[in-house]
Design a protein around this motif. Sequence first.
Motif: not given
Length: 654
Positions: A227-235
């Motif tokens: 989830l954190i990796r996906l959040m970083l991609v979206l940011l």
Amino acid sequence: MESAGTAAGAPNFVLCGGNPLVHQLAVRLLERYGEATVTAVLPASDPEWVPLLRALDRVRVIFAARPDEATLRAAGVAEAHALALLDNGDVENFHAALRASEMNPRIRLVIRMFNTGLGFRIRTLFADCVVLSISEMAAPSLIAAALGERAVTYLRLGERTLYVTESETESVHPVICGIRESPDGVELVAPGEPADRALALATRVPYSPRRRHRWLGVFRYLVRNTLIRLMLVLLCLVALGCCLLVATGTGWGAAAYETLLDAAGAAGSEPEKRPMFKVLQLAITFVGLAMTPVVTALVVGGVLRAQLTASARPDPSRYENHVVVAGLGNVGMRIVEQLSDLGVRVVALDHKEDARGTALARSLGVPVVFGQATWEDSLHAAGVARARALVLATNSDAVNLEAAMLGQSYRDDLRVVLRLSDDDLAERVQRSLQKAVARSVFQLAAPGFAAALVESRVIATLSIDRTTLLVAELPVESGSALAGRPMHAATLPGRTRVLAVQRAVGVEPSWQPPPDTVLTPGNHLIAIATRAGLDELQILCAAGTPAASADPVAESPPVLPPSGPVAPTVAAVRASVDSAAVTESLILSQTAPVAPVDAAVVTESPLTLPLSGSVAPAAVVAAEPPDSPDTAVAQPIREPSASASADERTDPVA
């Protein structure tokens, strides 16, 4: 009650306690002093080792429930040279020490206390006192057996820790000196010289693996969480959209404002904008909508994880290459603490949740398993099957023996170390359980307590293999050899090293002061020394000892002209009045014999020539013949050695 004869002038020791250490100390004291007498004050019980104590010559046994004033008087504390308080209660031992100090202010006190930090402070309340901890003295030997190597030896001095490492390069703290082993014992050598080990002084900082690798653990968590990796991609996509808005001609402030509104879902219709702007606005809006469930999942997951972490405990059964310590009493606490300081993973085991060392173990991050050491499920929960060593430090010999045999059934290469209270039992168990190591804590602590009893001014001991180094506090007296001299004058090569200088009693010591620190009367030296080095350092600190570098010749010696065929004779006569005022007389005679002298004569020369008749011996210094056979030169007269006369009067205990 049993009594033994007391030889006149023989040192008298009083030992109070209800454990085998009393017997151990009595044996060692009688071996060192052939005419010494020992009085043992024991509680109203008759354990197995008491008959051995009664069998010793010159030992008197008194049974009393507690060492109150009447008991101490009956034991002869008022006339005793030293008193050892060996019971398990810190406050009770301190109370008895106060009583004994009122009866005999100059008595040597050796107090057993678990809280050595408190003991380091209360010793200043007495004229001559040392505080020792049996558990702290025995723990290094048990740790060394568990690790299969020479472990670090610790000694706590107030808020400081004196410890031994294998070499100077392994120490992260300033090195006091090197330790060189020899057949006669150990030598204290200067830092940098070839040595087998090193002695360092530091403030102990409990080992915490989480503190050292905290940021590395955070980074790994961020990388591994999906989830954190996906959040970083979206940011990153949102930031890219902001940069593209700037590329279309929008200012940085306006671009950031539009991007945040769009990502939050608050974008408004702007038909007058260019098509590129509208496309970017829509893309940022959809990215923001995708971020909403991701953020929600992270928040909910973080809250649940925090709750589970607070309630969950680590699973020691999955640990590997760790040390299991059974028993969180005095000895077990010390072992857990020192293993944690060494960076060794530890699992504690005890059958009581309110054991004395439970709070300490948890503060060090050591998991605690509650259960008996003789239960297979308890040993399995502590991970004995994967452990490198099992240390059995409970207060029950039976539990330790049963657990040792049970532990050996897990693996052949598992190191099993057990604590026993009976010395003879420990030796026989050691021979029977070949792969186990059995140690008696009282036998391990006996050398240090014996040294503290017979060595004056000793405040602690440090055991290295079979040699005991002594830590002493010595006052610099007015008129001593060290008064007004730099501190390095107190360093005797191979024998002494100064750890700290205390300007006055009660003042915080200055640890590791510069070597050129000038010593003044009233200063207290805290030094580590061998037994021989301590004796020499006491002489240097005593009043009236001349400095080694002082010039003994006050004036140039006179040259006497020849007179007649016989060379003159020079006789140096010294009279001492009440051992204080010293009068020097130089009697010169060319042909007459030396006149009789009625006063006491003091000399430093090893050669004393007796005079004929009934005349008392006098110190006669023969003149060296000069080049001319008819001329004699009178030799200088040295000042009398106060240290030499003091040594002749020193009590054998000191």
